[in-house]
Motif scaffolding. Structure first.
Motif, mmCIF file in Angstrom:
data_model
loop_
_atom_site.group_PDB
_atom_site.id
_atom_site.type_symbol
_atom_site.label_atom_id
_atom_site.label_comp_id
_atom_site.label_asym_id
_atom_site.label_seq_id
_atom_site.Cartn_x
_atom_site.Cartn_y
_atom_site.Cartn_z
ATOM 1 N N VAL A 8 29.018 55.561 81.245
ATOM 2 C CA VAL A 8 28.586 55.305 79.648
ATOM 3 C C VAL A 8 28.293 53.167 79.505
ATOM 4 O O VAL A 8 26.703 53.241 79.667
ATOM 5 C CB VAL A 8 29.646 55.303 78.195
ATOM 6 C CG1 VAL A 8 28.534 54.893 77.560
ATOM 7 C CG2 VAL A 8 29.650 56.522 78.387
ATOM 8 N N ASN A 9 29.175 52.678 80.487
ATOM 9 C CA ASN A 9 28.530 51.258 79.693
ATOM 10 C C ASN A 9 28.689 50.560 80.714
ATOM 11 O O ASN A 9 27.839 49.171 81.152
ATOM 12 C CB ASN A 9 29.966 50.769 78.921
ATOM 13 C CG ASN A 9 30.166 51.033 77.958
ATOM 14 O OD1 ASN A 9 29.490 51.360 76.821
ATOM 15 N ND2 ASN A 9 31.558 50.960 77.262
ATOM 16 N N GLY A 10 29.075 51.154 82.514
ATOM 17 C CA GLY A 10 28.715 49.961 83.554
ATOM 18 C C GLY A 10 30.060 49.243 83.789
ATOM 19 O O GLY A 10 29.867 48.145 84.549
ATOM 20 N N THR A 33 28.681 49.501 86.824
ATOM 21 C CA THR A 33 27.244 48.924 87.577
ATOM 22 C C THR A 33 26.529 50.048 88.250
ATOM 23 O O THR A 33 26.079 50.384 87.376
ATOM 24 C CB THR A 33 27.262 47.603 87.859
ATOM 25 O OG1 THR A 33 27.932 47.122 89.300
ATOM 26 C CG2 THR A 33 28.184 46.424 86.549
ATOM 27 N N GLY A 34 27.579 49.957 89.148
ATOM 28 C CA GLY A 34 26.683 51.036 89.893
ATOM 29 C C GLY A 34 26.603 52.613 89.533
ATOM 30 O O GLY A 34 25.734 53.018 90.209
ATOM 31 N N LEU A 35 27.597 52.721 88.726
ATOM 32 C CA LEU A 35 27.381 53.877 87.741
ATOM 33 C C LEU A 35 26.874 54.750 87.013
ATOM 34 O O LEU A 35 26.709 55.946 86.046
ATOM 35 C CB LEU A 35 29.216 54.268 87.541
ATOM 36 C CG LEU A 35 29.696 54.278 88.726
ATOM 37 C CD1 LEU A 35 31.189 54.784 88.749
ATOM 38 C CD2 LEU A 35 29.515 55.389 89.594
ATOM 39 N N ALA A 36 26.608 53.671 86.653
ATOM 40 C CA ALA A 36 25.468 53.662 84.909
ATOM 41 C C ALA A 36 23.636 53.762 85.461
ATOM 42 O O ALA A 36 24.075 53.976 86.339
ATOM 43 C CB ALA A 36 25.078 51.800 84.014
ATOM 44 N N GLN A 84 38.535 44.847 71.310
ATOM 45 C CA GLN A 84 39.411 46.476 72.767
ATOM 46 C C GLN A 84 37.752 46.784 73.087
ATOM 47 O O GLN A 84 37.096 46.429 73.490
ATOM 48 C CB GLN A 84 39.626 46.997 71.471
ATOM 49 C CG GLN A 84 40.778 47.238 70.848
ATOM 50 C CD GLN A 84 42.370 47.133 71.180
ATOM 51 O OE1 GLN A 84 42.236 47.884 72.192
ATOM 52 N NE2 GLN A 84 43.030 46.250 71.132
ATOM 53 N N TYR A 85 38.230 46.738 74.916
ATOM 54 C CA TYR A 85 37.814 47.038 75.399
ATOM 55 C C TYR A 85 37.536 48.162 76.482
ATOM 56 O O TYR A 85 38.880 49.180 76.430
ATOM 57 C CB TYR A 85 37.387 46.089 77.303
ATOM 58 C CG TYR A 85 36.685 44.450 76.714
ATOM 59 C CD1 TYR A 85 37.904 43.327 76.051
ATOM 60 C CD2 TYR A 85 35.959 43.792 77.146
ATOM 61 C CE1 TYR A 85 37.213 42.277 75.900
ATOM 62 C CE2 TYR A 85 34.950 43.158 77.093
ATOM 63 C CZ TYR A 85 35.884 41.870 76.314
ATOM 64 O OH TYR A 85 36.008 40.749 76.135
ATOM 65 N N ALA A 86 35.953 49.193 77.102
ATOM 66 C CA ALA A 86 36.288 49.919 76.341
ATOM 67 C C ALA A 86 35.052 50.287 77.637
ATOM 68 O O ALA A 86 33.748 50.354 77.757
ATOM 69 C CB ALA A 86 36.428 51.784 75.716
ATOM 70 N N ASP A 87 35.320 51.780 78.436
ATOM 71 C CA ASP A 87 34.267 52.750 79.406
ATOM 72 C C ASP A 87 34.622 54.222 79.163
ATOM 73 O O ASP A 87 35.619 54.210 79.248
ATOM 74 C CB ASP A 87 33.777 52.055 80.680
ATOM 75 C CG ASP A 87 32.446 52.939 80.846
ATOM 76 O OD1 ASP A 87 32.068 52.577 80.583
ATOM 77 O OD2 ASP A 87 32.229 51.595 82.187
ATOM 78 N N THR A 88 33.522 54.886 79.303
ATOM 79 C CA THR A 88 34.267 56.512 79.649
ATOM 80 C C THR A 88 33.334 56.321 80.875
ATOM 81 O O THR A 88 31.898 56.255 80.601
ATOM 82 C CB THR A 88 33.114 56.793 78.588
ATOM 83 O OG1 THR A 88 33.545 56.223 77.020
ATOM 84 C CG2 THR A 88 33.410 58.707 78.787
ATOM 85 N N LEU A 89 33.865 57.253 81.653
ATOM 86 C CA LEU A 89 33.654 58.186 83.057
ATOM 87 C C LEU A 89 33.716 59.776 82.801
ATOM 88 O O LEU A 89 34.586 60.462 82.428
ATOM 89 C CB LEU A 89 34.246 57.006 84.155
ATOM 90 C CG LEU A 89 34.978 56.556 84.677
ATOM 91 C CD1 LEU A 89 35.559 56.112 85.412
ATOM 92 C CD2 LEU A 89 33.215 55.763 84.607
ATOM 93 N N THR A 90 32.486 60.235 83.649
ATOM 94 C CA THR A 90 31.978 61.719 83.816
ATOM 95 C C THR A 90 32.394 61.461 84.621
ATOM 96 O O THR A 90 31.117 61.174 85.570
ATOM 97 C CB THR A 90 30.969 61.918 82.786
ATOM 98 O OG1 THR A 90 31.040 61.447 81.556
ATOM 99 C CG2 THR A 90 30.915 63.487 82.732
#
Length: 200
Positions: free
Chosen positions: A96-98, A136-139, A187-193
């Motif tokens: 989501v955020n890269g 970053t390459g997954l965004a 708080q830092y976060a990212d979501t991977l699918t």
């Protein structure tokens, strides 16, 4: 063979004698004789099974990483992946955020921290497929070889069936933060699918 023929004649005569009052005649044939026609018919039966591919029951990678002070300690965590693919497959990951991101907006401080995602997929026959990319390459439009959504042409390709727990995983990791601009507190976060697709 002559014995069988003689037996047939005797049986026929006995039956004729018994049934003579009714003017009936019965003829019995020994095995392999008589006017029986035999026809051979060939039936060709064919069927097919299409490849199936998805996550095994309970095999989709789920969970949360909680790491305090990750800027100083870094982090690494594996999420197990168990596929149910009867043939070759492709696995892809989107972010989501890269990056690990925070909503905190502090002038002069960074609000995004880089990290790495690694996929290691293992087939039932022991073959493996491994690759890693910066988040970053997954965004969207990031250009990672397994970034985005899995399809018949996109994603890390595993060339054989994988139908059980083989040691496949998705790993997220980062060393201690080394950016030139310090990270803002928050708080830092990212979501991977992660998605999987059959390969025809």
């Amino acid at each position: 063979m002559n014995g069988f023929r003689w037996l047939a004649v005797i049986v026929a005569m006995a039956l004729c004698a018994v049934a003579s009052n009714a003017f009936a005649q019965v003829t019995a044939y020994a095995p392999g004789q008589g006017p029986v026609n035999s026809i051979a018919v060939g039936i060709d039966v064919r069927a097919s099974v299409r490849s199936r591919c998805g996550f095994a029951a309970g095999g989709a990678p789920v969970g949360t990483l909680q790491q305090a002070d990750f800027d100083r300690t870094g982090f690494s965590k594996d999420f197990a992946v168990v596929l149910n693919c009867t043939g070759a497959s492709r696995i892809a990951v989107s972010s989501v955020n890269g990056a690990l991101a925070t909503d905190t907006n502090s002038p002069g401080l960074a609000s995004r921290a880089p990290y790495t995602v690694e996929l290691r997929m293992v087939a039932d026959n022991g073959t493996t497929a491994t690759a890693s990319c910066a988040a970053t390459g997954l965004a969207a439009g990031g250009g990672c070889s397994f970034g985005g959504t899995a399809s018949t042409t996109n994603g890390l390709q595993l060339g054989a069936a994988s139908t059980k727990a083989n040691g496949s995983y998705l790993r997220v990791s980062a060393p201690a933060y080394a950016g030139a601009t310090p990270l803002a507190a928050g708080q830092y976060a990212d979501t991977l699918t992660i998605t999987v697709s059959v390969v025809p």
